[in-house]
Design a protein around this motif. Structure first.
Motif, short mmCIF file in Angstrom:
data_model
loop_
_atom_site.label_atom_id
_atom_site.label_comp_id
_atom_site.label_asym_id
_atom_site.label_seq_id
_atom_site.Cartn_x
_atom_site.Cartn_y
_atom_site.Cartn_z
N THR A 24 0.94 -1.23 -0.26
CA THR A 24 -0.33 -0.08 -0.03
C THR A 24 0.91 1.76 -0.21
N PRO A 25 0.74 2.36 -0.84
CA PRO A 25 1.35 3.49 -0.93
C PRO A 25 1.50 4.07 0.27
N ARG A 26 2.26 4.84 1.31
CA ARG A 26 1.71 5.43 2.03
C ARG A 26 2.56 7.01 2.40
N GLU A 27 1.91 8.13 3.19
CA GLU A 27 2.63 8.83 2.70
C GLU A 27 2.75 9.53 3.76
N VAL A 28 4.24 9.64 4.90
CA VAL A 28 3.56 9.91 6.06
C VAL A 28 4.71 11.26 6.82
N PRO A 29 4.14 12.29 6.96
CA PRO A 29 5.32 12.79 7.89
C PRO A 29 5.65 12.21 8.86
#
Ligand code: FES
Ligand code: FES
Length: 183
Positions: A15-20
């Motif tokens: 799953t693509p994730r974008e996390v700061p």
């Protein structure tokens, strides 16, 4: 003011994730705290126990020693994803159960991820320190002896001492003819 946070894009269990993330945060903490994937365990947090082992781009890595920002663009597989994402993940999980290869289970996610990485290394012909012939790159996983599995898995500690059965489980999936483990 120096930048202390970076938004990291990566794939976790497909799953693509974008996390700061804080630039000082480890991949282990990103998985457990930002993504709530608590199957990956924190043991020593110093690269000594193997509890935090995950697969990064198919290779086993200690997630406590890897900065999350350095995993940008990577494909990370944790214990939560090994069954659906990797053909042998489910087989290893079953083999651990069948061989009674766990007690408290704390080390088990790291053991299974490490075993998946180890079997892939054997498939690539990578020798270990106990390999009889380090120049022989034709080593098949079915030839993995008890000694080989023990050496190749030596970075994963088990405080419950389930080692003999862990070796049995891994050799079962590796295709070894029969267990040589002396109990
Ligand atoms: S928690 Fe990473 S090696 Fe122990
Ligand atoms: S099963 Fe308890 S630490 Fe390994």
């Amino acid at each position: 003011m120096p930048q202390t946070t970076t938004t990291v894009s990566l794939r976790v269990n497909g799953t693509p994730r974008e996390v700061p993330v804080d630039n000082r945060r480890t991949l282990l903490d990103l998985l457990r705290e930002a993504l709530a994937l608590t199957g990956t365990k924190k043991g020593c947090d110093h690269g000594q126990c193997g509890a935090c082992t995950v697969l990064v781009d198919g290779r086993r890595e200690l997630s406590c020693l890897r900065l999350a920002v350095s995993a940008a663009g990577a494909e990370v597989t944790t214990i939560e994803g090994v069954d659906g994402g990797l053909p042998e993940g489910g087989r290893l999980q079953d083999a651990f159960t069948e061989n009674d290869a766990l007690q408290c289970g704390y080390c088990t996610p790291g053991q299974i991820c490490s075993a998946l990485g180890m079997l892939a290394e054997a498939d690539r012909g990578w020798p270990s320190v106990v390999s009889a012939d380090v120049a022989d790159d034709s080593q098949l996983r079915a030839d993995l002896s008890t000694e080989e599995v023990r050496e190749r898995m030596s970075g994963n500690l088990c405080r419950c001492g389930a080692y003999p059965r862990i070796v049995d489980a891994i050799r079962q999936v590796a295709g070894a003819a029969e267990s040589e483990v002396a109990r």
